[in-house]
Design a protein around this motif. Structure first.
Motif, PDB file in Angstrom:
ATOM      1  N   ASN A   1      42.422 -46.783  -9.290  1.00 22.91           N
ATOM      2  CA  ASN A   1      42.141 -48.321  -9.493  1.00 22.91           C
ATOM      3  C   ASN A   1      40.804 -48.677  -9.060  1.00 22.91           C
ATOM      4  N   LEU A   2      40.396 -48.164  -7.747  1.00 18.41           N
ATOM      5  CA  LEU A   2      39.103 -48.222  -7.316  1.00 18.41           C
ATOM      6  C   LEU A   2      37.813 -48.047  -8.071  1.00 18.41           C
ATOM      7  N   LEU A   3      38.010 -46.594  -8.556  1.00 16.07           N
ATOM      8  CA  LEU A   3      37.049 -46.267  -9.521  1.00 16.07           C
ATOM      9  C   LEU A   3      36.848 -47.304 -10.838  1.00 16.07           C
ATOM     10  N   ASN A   4      37.940 -47.426 -11.284  1.00 15.26           N
ATOM     11  CA  ASN A   4      38.071 -48.148 -12.496  1.00 15.26           C
ATOM     12  C   ASN A   4      37.378 -49.552 -12.363  1.00 15.26           C
ATOM     13  N   GLN A   5      37.659 -50.174 -11.126  1.00 12.87           N
ATOM     14  CA  GLN A   5      37.218 -51.562 -10.770  1.00 12.87           C
ATOM     15  C   GLN A   5      35.703 -51.451 -10.528  1.00 12.87           C
ATOM     16  N   LYS A   6      35.118 -50.486  -9.948  1.00 15.23           N
ATOM     17  CA  LYS A   6      33.779 -50.192  -9.466  1.00 15.23           C
ATOM     18  C   LYS A   6      33.257 -49.962 -10.732  1.00 15.23           C
ATOM     19  N   ILE A   7      33.519 -49.427 -11.903  1.00 13.37           N
ATOM     20  CA  ILE A   7      32.957 -49.266 -13.092  1.00 13.37           C
ATOM     21  C   ILE A   7      32.743 -50.677 -13.840  1.00 13.37           C
TER      22      ILE A   7
ATOM     23  N   LYS B   1      26.770 -50.623 -15.087  1.00 12.99           N
ATOM     24  CA  LYS B   1      25.861 -51.427 -16.266  1.00 12.99           C
ATOM     25  C   LYS B   1      25.670 -50.723 -17.481  1.00 12.99           C
ATOM     26  N   VAL B   2      26.240 -51.245 -18.851  1.00 14.99           N
ATOM     27  CA  VAL B   2      26.062 -50.544 -19.944  1.00 14.99           C
ATOM     28  C   VAL B   2      24.668 -50.728 -20.278  1.00 14.99           C
TER      29      VAL B   2
ATOM     30  N   VAL C   1      25.348 -45.131 -22.925  1.00 19.90           N
ATOM     31  CA  VAL C   1      25.064 -44.814 -21.694  1.00 19.90           C
ATOM     32  C   VAL C   1      25.469 -45.775 -20.457  1.00 19.90           C
ATOM     33  N   LEU C   2      26.240 -45.420 -19.494  1.00 20.41           N
ATOM     34  CA  LEU C   2      26.651 -46.266 -18.593  1.00 20.41           C
ATOM     35  C   LEU C   2      25.982 -45.903 -17.305  1.00 20.41           C
ATOM     36  N   LYS C   3      25.298 -46.918 -16.563  1.00 21.38           N
ATOM     37  CA  LYS C   3      24.477 -46.737 -15.514  1.00 21.38           C
ATOM     38  C   LYS C   3      25.523 -47.149 -14.319  1.00 21.38           C
ATOM     39  N   VAL C   4      25.663 -46.097 -13.097  1.00 24.39           N
ATOM     40  CA  VAL C   4      26.579 -46.437 -12.068  1.00 24.39           C
ATOM     41  C   VAL C   4      25.805 -46.249 -10.792  1.00 24.39           C
ATOM     42  N   ASP C   5      24.623 -46.580 -10.832  1.00 25.21           N
ATOM     43  CA  ASP C   5      23.927 -46.056  -9.596  1.00 25.21           C
ATOM     44  C   ASP C   5      24.138 -46.824  -8.376  1.00 25.21           C
ATOM     45  N   GLY C   6      24.842 -47.688  -8.494  1.00 27.35           N
ATOM     46  CA  GLY C   6      25.489 -48.692  -7.289  1.00 27.35           C
ATOM     47  C   GLY C   6      26.427 -47.755  -6.513  1.00 27.35           C
ATOM     48  N   PHE C   7      26.960 -46.834  -6.848  1.00 26.70           N
ATOM     49  CA  PHE C   7      28.233 -46.207  -6.203  1.00 26.70           C
ATOM     50  C   PHE C   7      28.140 -44.715  -6.309  1.00 26.70           C
ATOM     51  N   LEU C   8      27.339 -43.977  -7.497  1.00 28.57           N
ATOM     52  CA  LEU C   8      27.529 -42.726  -7.561  1.00 28.57           C
ATOM     53  C   LEU C   8      26.082 -41.883  -7.629  1.00 28.57           C
TER      54      LEU C   8
ATOM     55  N   SER D   1      35.026 -46.628 -25.109  1.00 32.00           N
ATOM     56  CA  SER D   1      33.898 -47.205 -25.609  1.00 32.00           C
ATOM     57  C   SER D   1      33.245 -47.783 -24.699  1.00 32.00           C
ATOM     58  N   LEU D   2      31.872 -47.934 -25.139  1.00 25.01           N
ATOM     59  CA  LEU D   2      30.979 -49.145 -24.375  1.00 25.01           C
ATOM     60  C   LEU D   2      30.397 -50.161 -25.270  1.00 25.01           C
ATOM     61  N   ALA D   3      30.880 -49.982 -26.361  1.00 21.72           N
ATOM     62  CA  ALA D   3      30.276 -51.116 -27.500  1.00 21.72           C
ATOM     63  C   ALA D   3      30.285 -52.371 -27.063  1.00 21.72           C
ATOM     64  N   GLY D   4      29.218 -52.948 -27.553  1.00 18.41           N
ATOM     65  CA  GLY D   4      28.884 -54.523 -26.938  1.00 18.41           C
ATOM     66  C   GLY D   4      29.052 -54.682 -25.639  1.00 18.41           C
ATOM     67  N   GLY D   5      28.433 -53.798 -24.914  1.00 19.98           N
ATOM     68  CA  GLY D   5      28.314 -53.879 -23.574  1.00 19.98           C
ATOM     69  C   GLY D   5      29.736 -54.073 -22.790  1.00 19.98           C
ATOM     70  N   ASN D   6      30.917 -53.829 -23.511  1.00 16.64           N
ATOM     71  CA  ASN D   6      32.124 -53.637 -22.666  1.00 16.64           C
ATOM     72  C   ASN D   6      32.695 -52.488 -22.296  1.00 16.64           C
ATOM     73  N   VAL D   7      33.115 -52.098 -21.089  1.00 18.81           N
ATOM     74  CA  VAL D   7      33.652 -50.875 -21.020  1.00 18.81           C
ATOM     75  C   VAL D   7      35.279 -51.109 -21.404  1.00 18.81           C
ATOM     76  N   THR D   8      35.598 -50.057 -22.247  1.00 15.13           N
ATOM     77  CA  THR D   8      37.023 -50.066 -22.558  1.00 15.13           C
ATOM     78  C   THR D   8      37.719 -48.566 -22.049  1.00 15.13           C
ATOM     79  N   PHE D   9      38.668 -48.717 -21.248  1.00 14.49           N
ATOM     80  CA  PHE D   9      39.131 -47.343 -20.608  1.00 14.49           C
ATOM     81  C   PHE D   9      40.339 -46.698 -21.722  1.00 14.49           C
ATOM     82  N   HIS D  10      40.191 -45.470 -21.552  1.00  4.93           N
ATOM     83  CA  HIS D  10      41.429 -44.905 -22.148  1.00  4.93           C
ATOM     84  C   HIS D  10      42.644 -45.604 -21.937  1.00  4.93           C
ATOM     85  N   ALA D  11      43.634 -45.619 -22.903  1.00  2.43           N
ATOM     86  CA  ALA D  11      45.071 -46.595 -22.504  1.00  2.43           C
ATOM     87  C   ALA D  11      45.760 -45.653 -21.559  1.00  2.43           C
ATOM     88  N   LYS D  12      45.756 -44.482 -21.520  1.00  6.31           N
ATOM     89  CA  LYS D  12      46.596 -43.642 -20.635  1.00  6.31           C
ATOM     90  C   LYS D  12      46.087 -43.944 -19.347  1.00  6.31           C
ATOM     91  N   GLU D  13      44.902 -43.650 -19.051  1.00 12.50           N
ATOM     92  CA  GLU D  13      44.359 -43.855 -17.556  1.00 12.50           C
ATOM     93  C   GLU D  13      44.418 -45.175 -17.420  1.00 12.50           C
TER      94      GLU D  13
END
Ligand code: 5GP
Length: 196
Positions: free
Chosen positions: A2-8, A13-14, A19-26, A180-192
């Motif tokens: 949960n925490l990782l998904n929330q942080k993402i 930043k898409v 390409v996803l930028k995660v400089d704030g935590f990783l 997907s990162l399409a349209g600036g939105n992060v879509t997670f895999h359904a199972k995860e």
């Protein structure tokens, strides 16, 4: 996780559709609490596999790897991207094309720190096309060590690396899988998204 998904979602930043930028935590600033949870999760997923060493790639793989090594009570070896003057010993070396930097680097590990007695868990921050993972696996193979599997913090499921590695029979455990990162939105895999 949960925490990782929330942080993402909140801090990622898409930058483009791929390409996803995660400089704030990783990748620049590191969130120690998140790293601890990541370490616990990898340690629990790979418990009982007889892992003796974690192998990662400098620099962004080091934080999640060290926390995993702490939880598993085993050392962490990070492959270096440039040949260091202090790396005078026999080296295992592989060429890795960097997706984000558009350049090829030789990565190396001294034979002092990886041997045929080792059972290795490879950890990296991102899995995209699998070049980094492939290079790390090559170092493990050159050492004659066995590979327990690969732990990835963020897998981009819309790129080929995960499929390529799993088709080779390699166990890949990703803590977040992005469809997907399409349209600036992060879509997670359904199972995860539902399971974690
Ligand atoms: P691969 O070798 O699987 O194509 O790419 C994995 C490597 O490229 C990772 O070690 C990571 O450093 C970098 N990388 C690939 N895609 C991304 C991304 O979307 N965001 C960030 N921050 N790094 C990425």
């Amino acid at each position: 996780m949960n925490l990782l998904n929330q942080k993402i979602v909140t801090e990622g930043k898409v930058l483009s559709d791929s390409v996803l930028k995660v400089d704030g935590f990783l990748n620049h600033q590191v969130d120690p609490q998140l790293m601890q949870e990541i370490g616990e999760e990898f340690a629990s997923r790979f418990a009982g596999e007889g892992v003796t060493k974690i192998v990662t790639l400098e620099s962004s793989g080091i934080a999640p790897s060290v926390m995993t090594g702490l939880m598993m009570g085993i050392p962490v070896v990070f492959a270096r991207k440039r040949k260091s003057l202090t790396l005078t010993d026999r080296l295992y070396t592989a060429g890795v094309y960097s997706y984000t930097k558009n350049e090829t680097n030789d990565i190396s590990i001294s034979s002092d720190y990886l041997s045929s007695d080792d059972v290795v868990l490879v950890i990296d921050d991102f899995l995209a096309n699998g070049q980094a993972a492939d290079g790390l696996i090559s170092l493990v193979e050159q050492a004659g060590a066995s590979l327990a599997g690969i732990g990835i913090v963020i897998e981009k499921g819309f790129q080929d690396g995960g499929t390529m590695l799993r088709n080779r029979g390699i166990r890949v455990e990703s803590l977040a899988i992005i469809d997907s990162l399409a349209g600036g939105n992060v879509t997670f895999h359904a199972k995860e998204a539902s399971a974690k």
